[in-house]
Design a protein around this motif. Structure first.
Motif, PDB file in Angstrom:
ATOM      1  N   LEU A 251       1.088  -1.144  -0.053  1.00  0.00           N
ATOM      2  CA  LEU A 251      -0.024  -0.200   0.138  1.00  0.00           C
ATOM      3  C   LEU A 251       0.812   1.072  -0.216  1.00  0.00           C
ATOM      4  O   LEU A 251       0.575   2.324  -0.803  1.00  0.00           O
ATOM      5  CB  LEU A 251      -0.918   0.171   1.251  1.00  0.00           C
ATOM      6  N   GLY A 252       1.849   1.371   0.936  1.00  0.00           N
ATOM      7  CA  GLY A 252       2.768   2.550   0.593  1.00  0.00           C
ATOM      8  C   GLY A 252       3.465   2.544  -0.663  1.00  0.00           C
ATOM      9  O   GLY A 252       3.740   3.698  -0.877  1.00  0.00           O
ATOM     10  N   PRO A 278      -4.905  14.005  -3.559  1.00  0.00           N
ATOM     11  CA  PRO A 278      -4.688  14.043  -2.184  1.00  0.00           C
ATOM     12  C   PRO A 278      -5.724  12.765  -1.511  1.00  0.00           C
ATOM     13  O   PRO A 278      -5.363  12.275  -0.718  1.00  0.00           O
ATOM     14  CB  PRO A 278      -4.981  15.423  -1.874  1.00  0.00           C
ATOM     15  N   ARG A 279      -7.059  13.099  -1.952  1.00  0.00           N
ATOM     16  CA  ARG A 279      -8.078  11.898  -1.367  1.00  0.00           C
ATOM     17  C   ARG A 279      -7.525  10.683  -1.393  1.00  0.00           C
ATOM     18  O   ARG A 279      -7.758   9.792  -0.549  1.00  0.00           O
ATOM     19  CB  ARG A 279      -9.246  12.321  -1.989  1.00  0.00           C
ATOM     20  N   ARG A 280      -7.034  10.271  -2.893  1.00  0.00           N
ATOM     21  CA  ARG A 280      -6.596   8.829  -2.984  1.00  0.00           C
ATOM     22  C   ARG A 280      -5.602   8.312  -1.984  1.00  0.00           C
ATOM     23  O   ARG A 280      -5.501   7.316  -1.484  1.00  0.00           O
ATOM     24  CB  ARG A 280      -6.079   8.646  -4.458  1.00  0.00           C
ATOM     25  N   PHE A 281      -4.606   9.357  -1.894  1.00  0.00           N
ATOM     26  CA  PHE A 281      -3.269   8.981  -1.122  1.00  0.00           C
ATOM     27  C   PHE A 281      -3.865   8.818   0.309  1.00  0.00           C
ATOM     28  O   PHE A 281      -3.470   7.936   1.059  1.00  0.00           O
ATOM     29  CB  PHE A 281      -2.392  10.444  -1.095  1.00  0.00           C
ATOM     30  N   ILE A 284      -5.600   5.459   0.868  1.00  0.00           N
ATOM     31  CA  ILE A 284      -4.772   4.447   0.837  1.00  0.00           C
ATOM     32  C   ILE A 284      -3.996   4.401   2.106  1.00  0.00           C
ATOM     33  O   ILE A 284      -3.767   3.310   2.791  1.00  0.00           O
ATOM     34  CB  ILE A 284      -3.803   4.456  -0.511  1.00  0.00           C
ATOM     35  N   LEU A 285      -3.862   5.386   2.727  1.00  0.00           N
ATOM     36  CA  LEU A 285      -2.891   5.853   3.913  1.00  0.00           C
ATOM     37  C   LEU A 285      -3.964   5.152   5.298  1.00  0.00           C
ATOM     38  O   LEU A 285      -3.311   4.563   6.070  1.00  0.00           O
ATOM     39  CB  LEU A 285      -2.512   7.184   4.183  1.00  0.00           C
ATOM     40  N   LEU A 286      -5.066   5.543   5.071  1.00  0.00           N
ATOM     41  CA  LEU A 286      -5.880   4.869   6.133  1.00  0.00           C
ATOM     42  C   LEU A 286      -6.172   3.439   6.175  1.00  0.00           C
ATOM     43  O   LEU A 286      -6.258   2.681   7.040  1.00  0.00           O
ATOM     44  CB  LEU A 286      -7.190   5.497   5.983  1.00  0.00           C
ATOM     45  N   VAL A 287      -6.190   2.990   4.864  1.00  0.00           N
ATOM     46  CA  VAL A 287      -6.022   1.361   4.923  1.00  0.00           C
ATOM     47  C   VAL A 287      -4.808   0.830   5.281  1.00  0.00           C
ATOM     48  O   VAL A 287      -4.768  -0.174   6.157  1.00  0.00           O
ATOM     49  CB  VAL A 287      -6.173   0.868   3.211  1.00  0.00           C
TER      50      VAL A 287
END
Length: 336
Positions: A251-252, A278-281, A284-287
């Motif tokens: 994911l990272g 930014p929303r996609r980043f 993914i960061l939250l997952v």
């Protein structure tokens, strides 16, 4: 140890580890905000400080409960009757010595987080130094202590633990606070956010490289054959942890290699990046943060699981119940 305590003890360990990781991530983020003042940074300084303090309070409380449960397990008494065992553990054993030093260091870090105003870097640097002492004391009561308190194995475990705290904490704080959506961002604020995202990605990548190296070393010391990984509780738990880490790394990597380049290139050209990037980043960061949370829980079970027979990993806590030996002879008997 009763079945209830066997379940509760790893959960308390997981809560302690998670709280310390969030505390670490918030402290490092606080340091970054102090070094890069901007309107965007000003809006995040107070919530980051609040999260650091909350993480510190939860960590301190969890650490006390952890010692109480560890003492109940070692003395083979119910949790409600473990006051005498806890006092003996804290004052007469190597684990108690390590716990006391670690708790003091964690308290110092909490105080530093409380007095820092978010505009000076010294308090954050000092807090991280105190947290580093706490991480070392956690390694002192882990499997790594079987070679002594000042060994290559201990140093590797210390570095591994510190880098995991940095990675997990930064990701959680970034997804929950630092990258929270802000309306009508000015060019300077977007640029500050882009600089932070670069710092986040670079520090996470550096931490991951160290985690891989120290993790491979720890695996080499604890797993002697493929049979140790297949069909044993320790091996199964270790494999589950490694799979979760692999998912988090993937994911990272998607964020770093796919989402970040077009986003940051737009910001570098003083063009507002499409809001979808930014929303996609952040999604993914939250997952990734959720996966890392699961990793922390599994890792807490791993340190409470008996190692493969014959592995050079130290003596299990479960094999040493009720042996609250003096500091001079108890240096490698505790595993959590």
């Amino acid at each position: 140890m009763g079945s209830g305590l066997e379940t509760a003890h790893p959960l308390v360990t997981a809560l302690l580890n998670l709280a310390v990781a969030v505390f670490t991530g918030a402290t490092v983020s606080h340091w970054w905000l102090a070094r890069h003042p901007s309107g965007w940074a000003d809006m995040r300084r107070r919530p980051v400080r609040s999260v650091a303090l909350a993480g510190a309070v939860v960590a301190l409380a969890s650490d006390i409960v952890w010692l109480w449960m560890e003492s109940a397990a070692m003395a083979e008494v119910p949790v409600y009757a473990a006051s005498n065992a806890t006092w003996t553990m804290a004052t007469s054993t190597h684990l108690g010595l390590a716990w006391g030093v670690g708790f003091a260091a964690l308290t110092v870090a909490a105080i530093l987080a409380g007095i820092g105003d978010g505009r000076r870097t010294w308090s954050s640097i000092a807090a991280v130094a105190a947290l580093a002492v706490f991480w070392y004391t956690r390694s002192m009561v882990s499997h790594a202590a079987s070679d002594g308190d000042f060994s290559v194995r201990m140093l590797a475990d210390w570095v591994h633990l510190g880098l995991i705290n940095l990675w997990v904490g930064e990701v959680i704080v970034a997804g929950g606070i630092m990258l929270r959506a802000t309306r009508a961002m000015a060019t300077a604020d977007r640029r500050a956010r882009a600089v932070y995202v670069t710092f986040l990605s670079d520090s996470a990548t550096t931490a991951l490289a160290g985690i891989v190296v120290t993790g491979l070393y720890a695996t080499w010391r604890s797993v002697r054959s493929i049979d140790d990984l297949v069909g044993t509780p320790y091996g199964n738990t270790l494999v589950a942890k490694l799979l979760l880490v692999a998912v988090a790394v993937l994911l990272g990597g998607v964020n770093r290699l796919v989402v970040m380049p077009p986003w940051l290139s737009s910001e570098a050209a003083d063009d507002a990046a499409p809001p979808a990037l930014p929303r996609r980043f952040k999604r993914i960061l939250l997952v990734e943060a959720a996966v890392l949370l699961a990793t922390v829980v599994v890792a807490s079970w791993l340190v409470s699981t008996a190692p493969p027979r014959g592995a050079n990993i130290g003596t299990s806590t479960h094999q040493c119940r009720a042996h609250l030996r003096p500091r001079s002879t108890a240096k490698a008997i505790h595993d959590t």
